[in-house]
Design a protein around this motif. Structure first.
Motif, PDB file in Angstrom:
ATOM      1  N   VAL A  73       0.839  -1.195   0.000  1.00 36.73           N
ATOM      2  CA  VAL A  73       0.000   0.000   0.000  1.00 36.73           C
ATOM      3  C   VAL A  73       0.877   1.250   0.000  1.00 36.73           C
ATOM      4  O   VAL A  73       1.726   1.423   0.871  1.00 36.73           O
ATOM      5  CB  VAL A  73      -0.952   0.010   1.220  1.00 36.73           C
ATOM      6  CG1 VAL A  73      -1.749   1.290   1.273  1.00 36.73           C
ATOM      7  CG2 VAL A  73      -1.862  -1.200   1.186  1.00 36.73           C
ATOM      8  N   GLY A  74       0.710   2.080  -0.993  1.00 35.77           N
ATOM      9  CA  GLY A  74       1.460   3.327  -1.097  1.00 35.77           C
ATOM     10  C   GLY A  74       2.849   3.184  -1.674  1.00 35.77           C
ATOM     11  O   GLY A  74       3.593   4.157  -1.754  1.00 35.77           O
ATOM     12  N   GLN A  75       3.250   1.998  -2.073  1.00 32.42           N
ATOM     13  CA  GLN A  75       4.594   1.752  -2.597  1.00 32.42           C
ATOM     14  C   GLN A  75       4.585   1.779  -4.132  1.00 32.42           C
ATOM     15  O   GLN A  75       4.733   0.759  -4.789  1.00 32.42           O
ATOM     16  CB  GLN A  75       5.109   0.399  -2.101  1.00 32.42           C
ATOM     17  CG  GLN A  75       5.164   0.267  -0.602  1.00 32.42           C
ATOM     18  CD  GLN A  75       6.162   1.238   0.019  1.00 32.42           C
ATOM     19  OE1 GLN A  75       7.204   1.532  -0.549  1.00 32.42           O
ATOM     20  NE2 GLN A  75       5.826   1.754   1.180  1.00 32.42           N
ATOM     21  N   LEU A  76       4.431   2.939  -4.711  1.00 33.53           N
ATOM     22  CA  LEU A  76       4.322   3.060  -6.169  1.00 33.53           C
ATOM     23  C   LEU A  76       5.623   2.758  -6.897  1.00 33.53           C
ATOM     24  O   LEU A  76       5.618   2.443  -8.075  1.00 33.53           O
ATOM     25  CB  LEU A  76       3.847   4.458  -6.554  1.00 33.53           C
ATOM     26  CG  LEU A  76       2.403   4.787  -6.216  1.00 33.53           C
ATOM     27  CD1 LEU A  76       2.078   6.207  -6.623  1.00 33.53           C
ATOM     28  CD2 LEU A  76       1.454   3.820  -6.880  1.00 33.53           C
ATOM     29  N   ASN A  77       6.751   2.855  -6.219  1.00 32.25           N
ATOM     30  CA  ASN A  77       8.037   2.614  -6.878  1.00 32.25           C
ATOM     31  C   ASN A  77       8.559   1.190  -6.684  1.00 32.25           C
ATOM     32  O   ASN A  77       9.626   0.852  -7.182  1.00 32.25           O
ATOM     33  CB  ASN A  77       9.084   3.627  -6.399  1.00 32.25           C
ATOM     34  CG  ASN A  77       8.745   5.022  -6.868  1.00 32.25           C
ATOM     35  OD1 ASN A  77       8.233   5.192  -7.973  1.00 32.25           O
ATOM     36  ND2 ASN A  77       9.012   6.008  -6.039  1.00 32.25           N
ATOM     37  N   ASP A  78       7.842   0.372  -5.954  1.00 35.64           N
ATOM     38  CA  ASP A  78       8.262  -1.008  -5.735  1.00 35.64           C
ATOM     39  C   ASP A  78       7.799  -1.863  -6.919  1.00 35.64           C
ATOM     40  O   ASP A  78       6.604  -2.045  -7.135  1.00 35.64           O
ATOM     41  CB  ASP A  78       7.647  -1.534  -4.435  1.00 35.64           C
ATOM     42  CG  ASP A  78       8.154  -2.924  -4.077  1.00 35.64           C
ATOM     43  OD1 ASP A  78       8.851  -3.537  -4.900  1.00 35.64           O
ATOM     44  OD2 ASP A  78       7.834  -3.385  -2.966  1.00 35.64           O
ATOM     45  N   PRO A  79       8.742  -2.404  -7.723  1.00 32.12           N
ATOM     46  CA  PRO A  79       8.357  -3.180  -8.911  1.00 32.12           C
ATOM     47  C   PRO A  79       7.643  -4.492  -8.569  1.00 32.12           C
ATOM     48  O   PRO A  79       7.043  -5.099  -9.436  1.00 32.12           O
ATOM     49  CB  PRO A  79       9.688  -3.440  -9.621  1.00 32.12           C
ATOM     50  CG  PRO A  79      10.732  -3.236  -8.592  1.00 32.12           C
ATOM     51  CD  PRO A  79      10.187  -2.280  -7.584  1.00 32.12           C
ATOM     52  N   ASN A  80       7.696  -4.930  -7.300  1.00 31.94           N
ATOM     53  CA  ASN A  80       6.974  -6.139  -6.903  1.00 31.94           C
ATOM     54  C   ASN A  80       5.503  -5.857  -6.613  1.00 31.94           C
ATOM     55  O   ASN A  80       4.708  -6.787  -6.524  1.00 31.94           O
ATOM     56  CB  ASN A  80       7.624  -6.782  -5.676  1.00 31.94           C
ATOM     57  CG  ASN A  80       9.033  -7.237  -5.972  1.00 31.94           C
ATOM     58  OD1 ASN A  80       9.306  -7.767  -7.041  1.00 31.94           O
ATOM     59  ND2 ASN A  80       9.938  -7.010  -5.034  1.00 31.94           N
ATOM     60  N   CYS A  81       5.177  -4.582  -6.436  1.00 32.11           N
ATOM     61  CA  CYS A  81       3.804  -4.202  -6.101  1.00 32.11           C
ATOM     62  C   CYS A  81       3.057  -3.592  -7.287  1.00 32.11           C
ATOM     63  O   CYS A  81       1.866  -3.828  -7.468  1.00 32.11           O
ATOM     64  CB  CYS A  81       3.816  -3.187  -4.952  1.00 32.11           C
ATOM     65  SG  CYS A  81       4.535  -3.843  -3.430  1.00 32.11           S
ATOM     66  N   PHE A  82       3.740  -2.779  -8.041  1.00 33.31           N
ATOM     67  CA  PHE A  82       3.090  -2.057  -9.129  1.00 33.31           C
ATOM     68  C   PHE A  82       3.897  -2.182 -10.413  1.00 33.31           C
ATOM     69  O   PHE A  82       5.115  -2.291 -10.399  1.00 33.31           O
ATOM     70  CB  PHE A  82       2.975  -0.562  -8.786  1.00 33.31           C
ATOM     71  CG  PHE A  82       1.931  -0.254  -7.762  1.00 33.31           C
ATOM     72  CD1 PHE A  82       0.637   0.010  -8.151  1.00 33.31           C
ATOM     73  CD2 PHE A  82       2.240  -0.225  -6.416  1.00 33.31           C
ATOM     74  CE1 PHE A  82      -0.333   0.300  -7.217  1.00 33.31           C
ATOM     75  CE2 PHE A  82       1.279   0.064  -5.471  1.00 33.31           C
ATOM     76  CZ  PHE A  82      -0.018   0.327  -5.872  1.00 33.31           C
ATOM     77  N   ARG A  83       3.206  -2.158 -11.522  1.00 31.46           N
ATOM     78  CA  ARG A  83       3.817  -2.030 -12.839  1.00 31.46           C
ATOM     79  C   ARG A  83       3.196  -0.790 -13.472  1.00 31.46           C
ATOM     80  O   ARG A  83       2.047  -0.451 -13.207  1.00 31.46           O
ATOM     81  CB  ARG A  83       3.514  -3.240 -13.730  1.00 31.46           C
ATOM     82  CG  ARG A  83       4.030  -4.546 -13.203  1.00 31.46           C
ATOM     83  CD  ARG A  83       5.500  -4.732 -13.566  1.00 31.46           C
ATOM     84  NE  ARG A  83       5.938  -6.094 -13.326  1.00 31.46           N
ATOM     85  CZ  ARG A  83       6.432  -6.535 -12.182  1.00 31.46           C
ATOM     86  NH1 ARG A  83       6.531  -5.734 -11.158  1.00 31.46           N
ATOM     87  NH2 ARG A  83       6.820  -7.784 -12.062  1.00 31.46           N
ATOM     88  N   TYR A  84       3.950  -0.144 -14.297  1.00 28.55           N
ATOM     89  CA  TYR A  84       3.436   1.034 -14.983  1.00 28.55           C
ATOM     90  C   TYR A  84       2.984   0.644 -16.384  1.00 28.55           C
ATOM     91  O   TYR A  84       3.669  -0.084 -17.103  1.00 28.55           O
ATOM     92  CB  TYR A  84       4.491   2.136 -15.039  1.00 28.55           C
ATOM     93  CG  TYR A  84       4.640   2.833 -13.715  1.00 28.55           C
ATOM     94  CD1 TYR A  84       3.834   3.906 -13.392  1.00 28.55           C
ATOM     95  CD2 TYR A  84       5.569   2.397 -12.774  1.00 28.55           C
ATOM     96  CE1 TYR A  84       3.941   4.539 -12.169  1.00 28.55           C
ATOM     97  CE2 TYR A  84       5.688   3.018 -11.554  1.00 28.55           C
ATOM     98  CZ  TYR A  84       4.872   4.085 -11.253  1.00 28.55           C
ATOM     99  OH  TYR A  84       4.975   4.700 -10.045  1.00 28.55           O
ATOM    100  N   TYR A  85       1.827   1.127 -16.730  1.00 23.12           N
ATOM    101  CA  TYR A  85       1.204   0.811 -18.016  1.00 23.12           C
ATOM    102  C   TYR A  85       1.000   2.100 -18.795  1.00 23.12           C
ATOM    103  O   TYR A  85       0.398   3.043 -18.302  1.00 23.12           O
ATOM    104  CB  TYR A  85      -0.136   0.110 -17.765  1.00 23.12           C
ATOM    105  CG  TYR A  85      -0.985  -0.066 -18.987  1.00 23.12           C
ATOM    106  CD1 TYR A  85      -0.646  -0.985 -19.976  1.00 23.12           C
ATOM    107  CD2 TYR A  85      -2.140   0.679 -19.156  1.00 23.12           C
ATOM    108  CE1 TYR A  85      -1.418  -1.147 -21.101  1.00 23.12           C
ATOM    109  CE2 TYR A  85      -2.928   0.523 -20.279  1.00 23.12           C
ATOM    110  CZ  TYR A  85      -2.563  -0.395 -21.246  1.00 23.12           C
ATOM    111  OH  TYR A  85      -3.334  -0.547 -22.352  1.00 23.12           O
TER     112      TYR A  85
END
Length: 134
Positions: A73-85
């Motif tokens: 939660v809130g970890q937008l720069n963690d590649p294990n949590c979020f990917r950018y599309y």
């Protein structure tokens, strides 16, 4: 006054704020006779046709949540949590979204016809209407 009302109607029915598919059948004629639609479509097709779009450095990209881990939660720069599309990969995607399927020449020709027709109406009004009372 009247000009403001006409420009509001032109803006609403140009196909950018309200897409053609969402305009009720009894108002769709305003979409086709709209003098704002064709020049704007001309510029969009001229600029976007064949354009490849990317999101360098994730600028303009949308973060997509890919993990069920509660520590993400809130970890937008963690590649294990979020990917950018990158939501747009081609200018043609945008043109298809707004139903701009004609060529640049078509939109230019319709714009020239509109301008010429309005000039002709203007000339006729000033030739046949006597604005000075005697």
């Amino acid at each position: 006054g009247v000009f403001t009302l006409l420009m509001t109607i032109q803006s609403l029915f140009a196909g950018f704020l309200v897409k053609e598919a969402n305009i009720p059948d009894y108002w769709v004629w305003l979409y086709y006779i709209n003098s704002v639609r064709y020049p704007l479509s001309f510029f969009c097709v001229n600029e976007l046709d064949g354009l490849d779009v990317s999101c360098p450095g994730n600028e303009g990209a949308v973060p997509v949540f890919v993990s069920s881990n509660s520590s993400c939660v809130g970890q937008l720069n963690d590649p294990n949590c979020f990917r950018y599309y990158c939501p747009i990969t081609s200018g043609n995607d945008v043109l298809d979204q707004f139903n701009m399927t004609q060529s640049v020449g078509f939109y230019l020709a319709i714009t020239v016809v509109f301008v010429g027709g309005l000039r002709l109406i203007n000339i006729m009004l000033f030739s046949f209407v006597n604005w000075v009372e005697k």
